[in-house]
Every structure is written in structure tokens, then in C-alpha cells.
Design an enzyme around this catalytic site. Sequence first.
Site, PDB file in Angstrom:
ATOM      1  N   SER A 126       8.909  -0.233   4.591  1.00 28.31           N
ATOM      2  CA  SER A 126       9.472  -0.254   3.233  1.00 28.31           C
ATOM      3  C   SER A 126       9.660  -1.685   2.751  1.00 28.31           C
ATOM      4  CB  SER A 126      10.833   0.453   3.242  1.00 28.31           C
ATOM      5  OG  SER A 126      11.530   0.212   2.046  1.00 28.31           O
ATOM      6  N   TYR A 151      19.130   1.858   6.026  1.00 35.34           N
ATOM      7  CA  TYR A 151      17.757   2.339   5.825  1.00 35.34           C
ATOM      8  C   TYR A 151      16.765   1.209   6.103  1.00 35.34           C
ATOM      9  CZ  TYR A 151      13.514   3.709   3.334  1.00 35.34           C
ATOM     10  OH  TYR A 151      12.201   3.962   3.006  1.00 35.34           O
TER      11      TYR A 151
END
Length: 339
Positions: A126, A151
Site C-alpha cells: 500500500s 494498517y
Amino acid sequence: MKILITGTAGFIGSHLSKKLISQGHEVVGIDNINDYYDVTIKEDRLKSIGTENFTFYKINLEDDASMDEIFKNEKPNVVINLAAQAGVRYSLENPRAYIDSNIVGFTNILECSRHHKVEHLIYASSSSVYGANTSKPFSTSDNIDHPLSLYAATKKSNELMAHTYSHLYNLPTTGLRFFTVYGPWGRPDMALFKFTKAIVNDEAIDVYNHGKMMRDFTYVDDIVEAISRLVQKPAQPNPEWTGDNPDPSSSYAPYKIYNIGNNSPVRLMEFVEAIENKLGKVAKKNYMDLQPGDVPETYANVDDLFNNIDFKPETTIQDGVNKFVDWYLEYYSTKSKEK
């Protein structure tokens, strides 16, 4: 080839499954269809894939015995791990969900890929791994030691874990740092979906950081095209890599990291304007402070991607938003008729 994709009921996973099947590959799909958001859209994405050259298993990545059984029976050539507990803000509320899916689950992917002689493991990372970096555009050669959310930390962990398996077991691994993916069948918790829904229903939208956000919005078809090309290009050892000046994006082992972004940041207000233009309505706006865990700007350097597969995303925001809104209006019109 036989390609195992995790997260096939997800936004990117469903699009990728259709693309690879259209290219003649056989796809084995895995998804737990969790209720992080409305499961109906996940089930409908699965239906859109069809049944030809597609086999689906509903299981959790954390279920190591079931995962091993699937790998043993299906014998995939390539594995593409798109399953993850998604969302930056939800990681502030439910951190354990991220450890279970993104760390324990990914460990099972690595172990199964190693033991069942997978030829190439591709996995989703990501753009959030860049964290506190302010150097633009974000380069895969940058240091990413300052994540701003759990995350992001789990995604960086995936890259480190993958390198270990590339080093120890000669498993070719390719990590993909996605930059704000959007398009038809997108996630209801993402800005485009929430904004479109609110504007259609004459509700106000929350505009964070008072609109002073820049995002490298990347259309889903561009993401899928890049992945489908990388399927054919397993990571290779970099002969020029040196431990004296280590490049984080490659290695002496068969390991590679790519950014997949539009290489063209867009102001959040320009994004909102694209939705307004398509719908012919002006949004009511609540201007809000920057949320914890968010970064003000993302911007992808995609030179490596272009050099290696002769492709880079370039769908314009207005074109991409138009396609999403067309899908959204048709999908929910059909849903209301079904009731």
C-alpha cells in the site's frame, strides 16, 4: 496458468479475476466474505466473475490447515494475495483484525507458496507505507520506517516477510504498493463511493483536511493491467544490489517492490468536482480536520513499473469518475427494482 487469487470477492480481486480468465488462465479464488462492509456487493462481485475457469473457496487466510489443503489440491503456478483487512481508520478501532488477516494470514500464504513450489507470489502492499515521508514523488527506494497507522505497519511487515522467504527459499515475490484505487465495484467505505452516494441523496459530504488533500487516484483497470503483465515477470535477483548501499525495492534475492499509481496527484476538491460534473449536482460540504492515520498527499514514482513492463496508469480522473458513477447508478437502480 493456474492462478490463485485471495480476496476475489474484493474490489480489485474481482476485476483481476475477470481479466485473467479472459486471458485464458484458470483462477482459484479465496475470500472469507467478512462483514467489514455490506456483503451483498461482495456476493455480486463474485457473481460477475461467472463460473467458467473459476473455482471459489470461502475460508479465512488464518485457517492454515484449509489453506494448505487448497494449495495441495489446486497446485497453483502463481499466487496473488489481495486479501487483507482494509482501511486505515478501522485499524484504530480494531487493530487485532489487521494482525489476524495481514500478518497471520500472510504467513500462511508464504508457507503454502514455499511448500507447494509456487513459481511467483504477488502481493498487495500500500502507498500508506510511506507514512511520514514528505519527499515527493514517493519512490520505492525511499525509507519507509515511519508508518502512521497499524494498517501501514502490517503492509510494511508483509514486504519484510516476503523478502525473508525470497532469501531463504528462493521464492520470487513481487510487492505492489497501490495508490488510492477507485472505479466500478469499488468499496463503500472509500471516498468516491461515499461522496457519490451522499450527493445523489442530497446529503453533505465530509471533506477532510479542509480539502487540502492530494491523492494519486488510480483507476482499477490500470491496476489490473499492471498486475496481469507482472504475472508473466517473476521477480529476479538484482545483480547490482549491494549491502553497502541497499536499495529497498530490490535484492540479491528474487524480490521486487513496485508503486502502482497514476503518477499525477489530484486535489481532493478536483475529485469532488469530477463527481459533481458527472451528476450535475453541487455537493453540500462539511470541512473537517485531517483524520488520525491519514497523510495529506500521495504521489507515486512509477519509473520501475514502466521500465519493466512498458506500462503506467494514465486514466484521467474525469474518465474514471464517469465510469464509476455510471456503474453506481445502474447497480443501485437494479437493486431497487429487485426489492
